[in-house]
Scaffold this active site. Structure first.
Site, PDB file in Angstrom:
ATOM      1  N   THR A   1       0.737  -1.306   0.099  1.00  0.00           N
ATOM      2  CA  THR A   1       0.026  -0.151  -0.046  1.00  0.00           C
ATOM      3  C   THR A   1       0.800   1.295   0.074  1.00  0.00           C
ATOM      4  O   THR A   1       2.111   1.244   0.316  1.00  0.00           O
ATOM      5  CB  THR A   1      -0.937   0.057   1.136  1.00  0.00           C
ATOM      6  OG1 THR A   1      -0.340   0.057   2.259  1.00  0.00           O
ATOM      7  CG2 THR A   1      -1.787  -1.198   1.185  1.00  0.00           C
ATOM      8  N   ASP A   2       0.147   2.384  -0.290  1.00  0.00           N
ATOM      9  CA  ASP A   2       0.784   3.635  -0.360  1.00  0.00           C
ATOM     10  C   ASP A   2       0.352   4.354   0.996  1.00  0.00           C
ATOM     11  O   ASP A   2      -0.127   3.762   1.779  1.00  0.00           O
ATOM     12  CB  ASP A   2       0.541   4.465  -1.671  1.00  0.00           C
ATOM     13  CG  ASP A   2      -0.883   4.741  -1.828  1.00  0.00           C
ATOM     14  OD1 ASP A   2      -1.690   4.604  -0.720  1.00  0.00           O
ATOM     15  OD2 ASP A   2      -1.396   5.054  -2.865  1.00  0.00           O
ATOM     16  N   ALA A   3       0.966   5.780   1.039  1.00  0.00           N
ATOM     17  CA  ALA A   3       0.741   6.513   2.080  1.00  0.00           C
ATOM     18  C   ALA A   3      -0.864   6.571   2.539  1.00  0.00           C
ATOM     19  O   ALA A   3      -1.289   6.923   3.599  1.00  0.00           O
ATOM     20  CB  ALA A   3       1.183   8.041   1.929  1.00  0.00           C
TER      21      ALA A   3
END
EC number: 3.1.2.28
Length: 138
Positions: free
Chosen positions: A12-14
């Site tokens: 996942t990203d931020a």
């Protein structure tokens, strides 16, 4: 031959959703899994190999976000484009709902000359096997 995988935090990203490039990487895992299931030892196949299979095109489309903890299933179909090129089309599902689709195009080259060459027999057999599965609906 479906491939199942849990989405990890590292995928996942931020914002907490799967980063697009990570899902393409997970699709590539499904491709490698299929080769292994067919009996192609990937380590041996590429070790000092006269063949390389670079991806020349990749695309992905999301229909909804994926999050850490989601368990996905990836199904893909294969299409031979020429004696040295093939394409994989992936459908990514979460609880039987298609949440994304992707496509990768691969070309077979001689790694030192960087010129196109015919696919090796083992890959031709793998492509034929997957095509047969698709035709019979397995």
């Amino acid at each position: 031959m479906p491939y199942e995988r849990l989405i990890y935090l590292a995928d996942t990203d931020a914002a907490g959703v799967v980063y697009f490039a990570h899902l393409l990487s997970i699709c590539h895992e499904a491709y490698e899994f299929s080769l292994a299931q067919f009996g192609i030892n990937i380590k041996d196949f590429f070790k000092d190999s006269p063949v390389a299979l670079p991806i020349t095109q990749a695309e992905i489309q999301f229909f909804r976000p994926l999050f850490c903890g989601d368990r996905i299933q990836i199904d893909f179909t294969v299409r031979s484009l020429s004696e040295n090129e093939f394409q994989l089309q992936y459908k990514i599902y979460l609880a039987e709902i298609m949440v994304a689709k992707a496509k990768t195009r691969h070309v077979c080259i001689a790694p030192t000359a960087r010129k196109r060459i015919p696919l090796p027999e083992s890959l031709k057999h793998w492509l034929g096997y997957l095509s047969t599965l698709e035709e019979t609906g397995i």
